[in-house]
Design a protein around this motif. Sequence first.
Motif, short mmCIF file in Angstrom:
data_model
loop_
_atom_site.label_atom_id
_atom_site.label_comp_id
_atom_site.label_asym_id
_atom_site.label_seq_id
_atom_site.Cartn_x
_atom_site.Cartn_y
_atom_site.Cartn_z
N LEU A 226 -29.77 -27.96 -74.31
CA LEU A 226 -28.88 -26.80 -74.29
C LEU A 226 -29.68 -25.58 -74.74
N GLY A 227 -30.04 -24.73 -73.79
CA GLY A 227 -30.86 -23.57 -74.11
C GLY A 227 -32.22 -23.99 -74.63
N ARG A 253 -29.68 -20.90 -78.49
CA ARG A 253 -30.55 -19.74 -78.24
C ARG A 253 -31.24 -19.92 -76.89
N THR A 254 -31.24 -18.88 -76.09
CA THR A 254 -32.02 -18.85 -74.86
C THR A 254 -32.83 -17.57 -74.87
N SER A 255 -34.15 -17.69 -75.05
CA SER A 255 -35.04 -16.56 -75.22
C SER A 255 -34.55 -15.70 -76.39
N ALA A 283 -16.01 -27.93 -76.36
CA ALA A 283 -16.88 -26.83 -76.79
C ALA A 283 -18.27 -26.96 -76.18
N GLN A 284 -18.80 -28.17 -76.12
CA GLN A 284 -20.12 -28.36 -75.54
C GLN A 284 -20.12 -28.11 -74.03
N LEU A 290 -22.08 -21.64 -70.08
CA LEU A 290 -22.62 -20.34 -70.45
C LEU A 290 -24.15 -20.35 -70.36
N ALA A 291 -24.76 -21.47 -70.77
CA ALA A 291 -26.22 -21.59 -70.68
C ALA A 291 -26.67 -21.56 -69.23
#
Length: 296
Positions: A226-227, A253-255, A283-284, A290-291
């Motif tokens: 995830l991210g 976090r992604t970047s 939630a996951q 979103l990721a």
Amino acid sequence: MQRKAYVPGVAALIAALLAGCTGGGALGGEPDDSKPGDTGGTTAAAEPGKYRTLPEPCGQVDRGTLDSMLPGIEEIPGEEQQERAYEGAPTVTYDTDRRVGCRWKVESSDATHHLLVDFERVVSYDNSVSDDTRATEVYSSKAQKADLAAPSGTPSAGAADEGGAEGSAPEPSDGAETGKGGGKGKGQDKGKGKGDAGGSASSASSGSPENGVTAPGLEPRILDDLGDEAFLDDALTTSGSATRHRTVTVVFRTSNVIVTVEYDEQPGRRTEIPDSKEMQEKAQELAGKLADGFSE
């Protein structure tokens, strides 16, 4: 008697001294060590983050997801009122280039549900530190606020914090308490922290999954795939005189962007306990969507 001509010699000496001053010699200021083509040794600036903008948060959650996470939204009377519930409410921020969010709240006869989606774009103001590095630091500070179970039996990745959530973390949805706190037993410490004036806690603090404590495998933990990095926190707030509610938080976090999904359920009956597994899965799933939006 004829005078001796001292003036020319003095003039020559003065001229020599002046030449030495303008040339940066020992009698002048600092010597000029510059060379043709010398840039002064300036250090190259760190790389900027991948993302320069943030998505519009209220439009990132589709209706099918809202139907699943907010039971009762389809039963809201009145088309206009129902439409407002689907749209959500943008969170108040002072710089929408740096942070945006959206909240949803739906009440039904069975329970009240809150959902928060928050996007934070981290920017480093230090030329020697990249945006990604700074975002990693911000993410780590959030992870340290959760009692994370490290994978493969390694030591805990996050230190417990008695002081509660970090100031930069999203606030609880519409006044709902997140119930975050220190200690190893998430359910037990949450119950004691939210007890009544006499310090009494509900039976949910006894330590068994049947009484509300997170079951093995569902405890706060680091998440894979995830991210760039991610974690999940699960906090059950209990007391002897108030309705219990559970808050599941997924942060990734992604970047240079940090995304937070906060999902809260408060049952209508005091004796009921929100299902940890079901809430975590929902939630996951939303966090994964979103990721995926950032990777497109």
